[in-house]
Write a protein that holds these residues in place. Structure first.
Motif, PDB file in Angstrom:
ATOM      1  N   ALA A  10      67.738  53.965  -6.773  1.00  0.00           N
ATOM      2  CA  ALA A  10      68.193  55.006  -5.845  1.00  0.00           C
ATOM      3  C   ALA A  10      69.108  54.441  -4.766  1.00  0.00           C
ATOM      4  O   ALA A  10      70.140  55.024  -4.438  1.00  0.00           O
ATOM      5  N   MET A  11      68.722  53.277  -4.259  1.00  0.00           N
ATOM      6  CA  MET A  11      69.487  52.662  -3.175  1.00  0.00           C
ATOM      7  C   MET A  11      70.913  52.325  -3.623  1.00  0.00           C
ATOM      8  O   MET A  11      71.892  52.617  -2.938  1.00  0.00           O
ATOM      9  N   LEU A  12      70.995  51.729  -4.780  1.00  0.00           N
ATOM     10  CA  LEU A  12      72.287  51.306  -5.304  1.00  0.00           C
ATOM     11  C   LEU A  12      73.121  52.533  -5.672  1.00  0.00           C
ATOM     12  O   LEU A  12      74.326  52.574  -5.419  1.00  0.00           O
ATOM     13  N   ALA A  80      72.235  44.013 -14.335  1.00  0.00           N
ATOM     14  CA  ALA A  80      71.628  42.750 -13.913  1.00  0.00           C
ATOM     15  C   ALA A  80      71.603  41.761 -15.062  1.00  0.00           C
ATOM     16  O   ALA A  80      71.439  40.567 -14.865  1.00  0.00           O
ATOM     17  N   LYS A 101      75.319  42.338 -11.584  1.00  0.00           N
ATOM     18  CA  LYS A 101      74.806  42.594 -10.237  1.00  0.00           C
ATOM     19  C   LYS A 101      74.411  41.273  -9.605  1.00  0.00           C
ATOM     20  O   LYS A 101      73.910  40.413 -10.314  1.00  0.00           O
ATOM     21  N   PRO A 102      74.500  41.089  -8.317  1.00  0.00           N
ATOM     22  CA  PRO A 102      75.156  42.006  -7.390  1.00  0.00           C
ATOM     23  C   PRO A 102      76.681  41.860  -7.466  1.00  0.00           C
ATOM     24  O   PRO A 102      77.179  40.791  -7.815  1.00  0.00           O
TER      25      PRO A 102
ATOM     26  N   HIS B 243      66.065  38.936 -12.486  1.00  0.00           N
ATOM     27  CA  HIS B 243      66.696  40.184 -12.870  1.00  0.00           C
ATOM     28  C   HIS B 243      66.318  41.303 -11.904  1.00  0.00           C
ATOM     29  O   HIS B 243      67.160  42.079 -11.460  1.00  0.00           O
ATOM     30  N   GLU B 244      65.026  41.338 -11.560  1.00  0.00           N
ATOM     31  CA  GLU B 244      64.559  42.407 -10.692  1.00  0.00           C
ATOM     32  C   GLU B 244      65.128  42.294  -9.283  1.00  0.00           C
ATOM     33  O   GLU B 244      65.243  43.282  -8.581  1.00  0.00           O
ATOM     34  N   ARG B 246      68.126  41.280  -8.598  1.00  0.00           N
ATOM     35  CA  ARG B 246      69.565  41.516  -8.572  1.00  0.00           C
ATOM     36  C   ARG B 246      69.899  42.954  -8.187  1.00  0.00           C
ATOM     37  O   ARG B 246      70.846  43.180  -7.441  1.00  0.00           O
ATOM     38  N   THR B 247      69.127  43.893  -8.701  1.00  0.00           N
ATOM     39  CA  THR B 247      69.450  45.282  -8.420  1.00  0.00           C
ATOM     40  C   THR B 247      69.296  45.605  -6.928  1.00  0.00           C
ATOM     41  O   THR B 247      70.228  46.131  -6.325  1.00  0.00           O
ATOM     42  N   LEU B 249      69.464  43.557  -4.512  1.00  0.00           N
ATOM     43  CA  LEU B 249      70.504  42.813  -3.796  1.00  0.00           C
ATOM     44  C   LEU B 249      71.846  43.530  -3.929  1.00  0.00           C
ATOM     45  O   LEU B 249      72.619  43.608  -2.968  1.00  0.00           O
ATOM     46  N   ALA B 250      72.113  44.054  -5.144  1.00  0.00           N
ATOM     47  CA  ALA B 250      73.356  44.799  -5.344  1.00  0.00           C
ATOM     48  C   ALA B 250      73.381  46.023  -4.446  1.00  0.00           C
ATOM     49  O   ALA B 250      74.400  46.339  -3.826  1.00  0.00           O
ATOM     50  N   GLY B 251      72.208  46.708  -4.355  1.00  0.00           N
ATOM     51  CA  GLY B 251      72.120  47.889  -3.500  1.00  0.00           C
ATOM     52  C   GLY B 251      72.394  47.525  -2.055  1.00  0.00           C
ATOM     53  O   GLY B 251      73.155  48.192  -1.348  1.00  0.00           O
ATOM     54  N   GLN B 274      69.963  52.880   5.094  1.00  0.00           N
ATOM     55  CA  GLN B 274      69.681  52.513   3.703  1.00  0.00           C
ATOM     56  C   GLN B 274      69.538  50.999   3.566  1.00  0.00           C
ATOM     57  O   GLN B 274      68.702  50.501   2.826  1.00  0.00           O
ATOM     58  N   VAL B 277      66.161  49.976   4.646  1.00  0.00           N
ATOM     59  CA  VAL B 277      65.177  50.266   3.605  1.00  0.00           C
ATOM     60  C   VAL B 277      65.304  49.247   2.471  1.00  0.00           C
ATOM     61  O   VAL B 277      64.310  48.740   1.946  1.00  0.00           O
ATOM     62  N   ALA B 278      66.549  48.934   2.127  1.00  0.00           N
ATOM     63  CA  ALA B 278      66.777  47.984   1.029  1.00  0.00           C
ATOM     64  C   ALA B 278      66.226  46.609   1.377  1.00  0.00           C
ATOM     65  O   ALA B 278      65.639  45.927   0.527  1.00  0.00           O
ATOM     66  N   ARG B 281      62.518  46.712   1.113  1.00  0.00           N
ATOM     67  CA  ARG B 281      62.107  46.768  -0.270  1.00  0.00           C
ATOM     68  C   ARG B 281      62.265  45.401  -0.944  1.00  0.00           C
ATOM     69  O   ARG B 281      61.397  44.947  -1.683  1.00  0.00           O
ATOM     70  N   ARG B 404      58.168  49.985 -15.059  1.00  0.00           N
ATOM     71  CA  ARG B 404      58.360  51.119 -14.158  1.00  0.00           C
ATOM     72  C   ARG B 404      58.513  52.349 -15.028  1.00  0.00           C
ATOM     73  O   ARG B 404      59.425  52.468 -15.809  1.00  0.00           O
ATOM     74  N   ARG B 408      58.686  56.898 -11.562  1.00  0.00           N
ATOM     75  CA  ARG B 408      58.780  55.767 -10.644  1.00  0.00           C
ATOM     76  C   ARG B 408      59.105  56.233  -9.231  1.00  0.00           C
ATOM     77  O   ARG B 408      59.760  57.247  -9.036  1.00  0.00           O
ATOM     78  N   ALA B 410      61.041  55.446  -5.610  1.00  0.00           N
ATOM     79  CA  ALA B 410      62.358  54.880  -5.326  1.00  0.00           C
ATOM     80  C   ALA B 410      62.268  53.404  -4.957  1.00  0.00           C
ATOM     81  O   ALA B 410      63.190  52.639  -5.186  1.00  0.00           O
TER      82      ALA B 410
END
Lengths: 219, 468
Positions: A10-12, A80, A101-102, B243-244, B246-247, B249-251, B274, B277-278, B281, B404, B408, B410
């Motif tokens: 959601a964030m991304l 990723a 990513k990132p 892997h988990e 990366r997402t 971090l990208a956000g 945001q 929050v990121a 998280r 997940r 799920r 957020a």
């Protein structure tokens, strides 16, 4: 340029939606394969940003379905999983580009512009028509070398028309390029923007084809 | 010497040599005794024979003094090297030599009148048998050289020792070679193990190992299997973790870029919120990854202790309240009268992640309720939320790492319930998860000891305290 972003985080997703919006894209954002299929069935997109790992399947499935339908919409994979094998798998499944990513938001925007340019068969980053020079990257428009200041919507309409010079685009098609689903569209919004655009780039630059839509005046 | 081969070789050769030497000594002594007996008997018989020949007059003796002694015929020796074994003399009682065999010395062989004696004659030791004939007035002496007897025995022993000298090296070679070939699978095993790289955890193959080495090979392969599994687990965990991360971090990066690029303050503020929050998280994910790897790594989690359940849940809920102000948390008073005997860290991990999970899946205005299910035995500490629940087909998977599901949240990482499950497993507590019957939502409960639907595991018991 209207693009569809498929990303389950959601964030991304929010970041891409807002960020690519700032870069001048009209962004529709969905978080699952199911929503992506629905979106692709109901609207036309200039490009797709696709995550690989989605809750209800793999982005590669969406990509393969797309290509099986002979749909050549440019696709940028955003994931990723970016080992060499993953990249090769993604590109060989029909993706046009691949970003791990990132990533950098500006780079995503640049790559989207690049793959849609290539999809349109253009080599140069800028588009020109009858003395009008449009640079999608820098988001600038010049007429005979003089810069013209356009609003985001105006720019998008001009970009859509210049992308298919000579072709007629209906008001609905233009509205599609301008607005995502979540935005309310006034019934005469496109007409208003075309009006403003004509004031800025010249009355004759855009022709109204009655009952059909708009097109750029031929040279 | 520590080499099995050398040791075996030395032992076998030494033993063989000893046995051989012992046998040789035995044979030498025994043969010598036997030979003595046989030759003595021969002397006796020869003496009697000569005596009887003289009596029957078949041997003519020189009767008068001064006459040369008569020659007594004795069988010619057939074996070269043992010539003139026997010598015979016949003496008159008055001390005259009246007959002798050819080659017999002229000096008297013995002074004894009868029986066996040993005497030096002409520088050589002799063994002599004497027999006297009183009627004829003669004494018959038959003797042989002791040196000759010794040579016989020596020759016999040499015949035994010579082949041994030839055979022992041959035997040594055979032992060395056969022990070597017996140990070849071990050597192959060693070479195979030496040659492999640190990443190679494939089973060792030694062809068909002898039964002595098979257990070693089996044990090694078992160990390799376990190490490979652990390595694989670790690797997949690390890969998943990377892997988990990366997402989010990208956000995070995207939101920061949005904030930097935003032209209006509303967009910028939204992006900053945001981002916050990121960050929360991502740090939660990192914390959970650490918890997970600690649960994996630490072999012993320490002593269990009595924990006041209500108080502990209250503390944990309070520490997490800041991030979920719109969810009501209710704690059953019965929990305040309850203690559980469990390792504190594990309890904390389980409750914290259960609570987080419940709160995250709750809708705004939802209620999370902790309560004691006393109807079960032992009683179950449970938590209920009012979230969307878990699709039935996913219930078995939610405790898998990084799983997940479709419902799920957020901010979920897919690790929370995996941590709960791992922590409770470590504490030897049972854990059960199911959708609520009365409404949508999940009910998660854990207990020490076995109860009905709850899987059997531990021995400690949850016990409501007596007073209060």
């Amino acid at each position: 340029m209207r693009i569809l972003v498929v990303e389950d985080d959601a964030m991304l997703l929010d970041g891409l939606k807002v960020g690519l919006g700032i870069h001048g894209f009209t962004v529709d954002a969905v978080a699952s394969c199911g929503d992506a299929r629905a979106a692709l069935a109901t609207a036309e997109f200039d490009a797709l940003v696709l995550d690989l790992m989605l809750p209800d399947g793999s982005g590669l499935d969406i990509l393969r379905e797309l290509r099986r339908r002979q749909d050549a919409t440019p696709v940028l994979l955003l994931t990723a999983k970016d080992t060499v094998a993953d990249r090769i798998g993604g590109l060989d499944s029909g993706a046009d580009d691949y970003l791990g990513k990132p990533f950098d938001l500006d780079e995503v925007a640049a790559r989207l512009r690049a793959i849609s340019r290539r999809a349109a068969g253009r080599a140069t980053p800028t588009m020109s028509w009858n003395g009008i020079e449009l640079d999608p990257g820098r988001r600038t428009v010049e007429i005979d070398g003089n810069p013209v200041g356009l609003s985001r919507r105006e720019f998008s309409i001009l970009e859509a028309l210049m992308r298919h010079p000579g072709a007629v685009l209906s008001k609905d098609q233009l509205a599609d390029r301008l607005y995502g689903w979540e935005e309310d569209v006034e019934s005469n919004a496109v007409e208003v923007h075309v009006h403003h655009l004509r004031v800025k780039i010249g009355r004759d630059a855009i022709e109204t084809v009655r009952g059909l839509g708009y097109r750029l005046r031929s040279a | 010497m520590s080499s099995i081969r050398t040791r075996l070789f030395i032992i076998l050769i030494a033993a063989t040599t000893c046995i051989w030497l012992f046998a040789t000594a035995w044979i030498y002594l025994d043969t010598k005794r036997q030979l003595q007996h046989v030759l003595d008997t021969r002397l006796m018989e020869a003496a009697r024979m000569v005596g009887s020949l003289v009596t029957s007059g078949e041997i003519a003796l020189s009767a008068r003094a001064g006459e040369a002694p008569a020659s007594i015929p004795l069988p010619e020796p057939t074996h070269v090297g043992y010539e003139r074994q026997l010598s015979c003399q016949i003496w008159s009682f008055d001390g005259r030599l009246i007959g002798r065999s050819s080659g017999a010395p002229e000096a008297a062989l013995s002074n004894e009148s009868s029986g066996f004696s040993e005497q030096e004659v002409g520088g050589e030791p002799w063994r002599v048998y004497a027999v006297a004939d009183r009627e004829k007035g003669i004494r018959v002496l038959v003797g042989d050289r002791l040196g000759l007897r010794d040579r016989l025995v020596t020759d016999l022993v040499r015949g035994l020792v010579l082949p041994a000298i030839v055979v022992v090296p041959l035997l040594a070679f055979l032992i060395w070679a056969s022990v070597g070939s017996g140990l070849r699978p071990l050597r192959r095993l060693t070479q195979g193990l030496k040659a492999r790289g640190p990443e190679d955890l494939s089973p060792v193959s030694v062809g068909s190992p002898p039964s002595e080495i098979r257990p070693v090979v089996d044990a090694l392969n078992g160990l390799f299997g376990k190490v490979a599994a652990a390595r694989e687990h670790e690797r997949s965990f690390t890969a998943f973790a990377a892997h988990e991360l990366r997402t989010p971090l990208a956000g995070l990066r995207t939101q920061v870029q949005v904030a930097l690029a935003a032209r209006d303050s509303e967009t910028r503020e939204g992006a900053m919120r945001q981002t916050l929050v990121a960050v929360d998280r991502t740090s939660r994910l990192v914390r959970q990854l650490l918890a997970m790897s600690e649960l994996d790594a630490v072999p012993d989690e320490g002593e269990p202790q009595d924990i006041a359940v209500g108080r502990a849940i209250e503390d944990i809920a309070a520490s997490l309240r800041a991030s979920h102000t719109d969810v009501a948390v209710e704690i059953d008073p019965a929990l305040h009268r309850t203690t559980i005997r469990m390792n504190r860290e594990l309890f904390h991990l389980a409750v914290r992640n259960l609570h987080e999970n419940a709160v995250q899946h709750s809708p705004a205005g939802g209620r999370v309720r902790w309560f004691l299910d006393g109807s079960a035995s032992p009683p179950v500490i449970a938590v209920e939320d009012e979230g969307p629940g878990i699709p039935e087909d996913e219930i078995g998977q939610v405790t898998d790492r990084f799983f997940r599901g479709r419902h799920r949240s957020a901010v979920g990482s897919g690790l929370g319930l995996a941590i709960v499950d791992a922590a409770l497993r470590r504490a030897k507590a049972s854990f059960a998860l199911r959708n609520r019957q009365d409404r949508s939502g999940v009910r998660a409960g854990f207990a020490m000891g076995s109860v009905g639907a709850y899987s059997e595991t531990g021995s400690a018991r949850i016990a409501p305290s007596a007073n209060n």
